[in-house]
Design a protein around this motif. Structure first.
Motif, PDB file in Angstrom:
ATOM      1  N   THR A   1      -3.801   6.940  -1.981  1.00  0.00           N
ATOM      2  CA  THR A   1      -3.182   5.657  -1.686  1.00  0.00           C
ATOM      3  C   THR A   1      -3.566   4.651  -2.759  1.00  0.00           C
ATOM      4  OG1 THR A   1      -3.273   6.138   0.668  1.00  0.00           O
ATOM      5  CG2 THR A   1      -2.995   3.853   0.068  1.00  0.00           C
TER       6      THR A   1
ATOM      7  N   ARG B   1      -2.523   0.468  -4.383  1.00  0.00           N
ATOM      8  CA  ARG B   1      -1.960  -0.838  -4.033  1.00  0.00           C
ATOM      9  C   ARG B   1      -1.158  -1.395  -5.198  1.00  0.00           C
ATOM     10  NH1 ARG B   1      -5.243  -4.452  -0.494  1.00  0.00           N
ATOM     11  NH2 ARG B   1      -3.114  -5.014   0.012  1.00  0.00           N
TER      12      ARG B   1
ATOM     13  N   THR C   1       0.882  -1.158   0.000  1.00  0.00           N
ATOM     14  CA  THR C   1       0.000   0.000   0.000  1.00  0.00           C
ATOM     15  C   THR C   1       0.920   1.208   0.000  1.00  0.00           C
ATOM     16  OG1 THR C   1      -1.674  -1.212   1.235  1.00  0.00           O
ATOM     17  CG2 THR C   1      -1.872   1.191   1.197  1.00  0.00           C
TER      18      THR C   1
END
Length: 115
Positions: free
Chosen positions: A48, A50, A39
């Motif tokens: 954010t 992934r 992350t």
């Protein structure tokens, strides 16, 4: 390994490479090659995202949080087994072919674009 064909600056500029900070790293036992689920915080503009990264041969889960990394943020998400990878975390192979992360050598603002 030979060099790739020449590209234009416009083609290079189309690849959006940003700096982010790893905020969490998890095991990814379902991956075919040793990998972790990351992350990464790219700052307020991008947020954010992934990533699945084949870096388990050079890093431990404890090594990763807090590290700056470079990633391509404008590829479409890619399904990797049961995991959706949203960015491509960048690295170079070492002498044994293990992936070593790309990162700035000084602190820079999160979300900064490579140029």
């Amino acid at each position: 390994m030979t060099s790739s064909p020449a590209i234009t600056f416009q083609q290079f500029a189309a690849v959006d490479i940003r700096v982010g900070r790893i905020v969490a790293a998890e095991p990814f036992p379902q991956a075919r090659k040793p990998a972790f689920k990351l992350t990464i915080d790219f700052g307020p503009e991008i947020g954010t995202r992934r990533s699945s990264a084949q870096i388990a041969e050079c890093y431990t889960l404890e090594d990763l949080p807090g590290r700056l990394v470079a990633a391509v943020v404008n590829f479409p998400p890619r399904q990797i087994g049961p995991f959706m990878s949203e960015v491509l975390t960048l690295g170079f192979p070492d002498a044994d072919g293990r992936v070593v992360l790309v990162a700035p050598d000084q602190q820079v603002p999160l979300g900064g674009r490579l140029f």
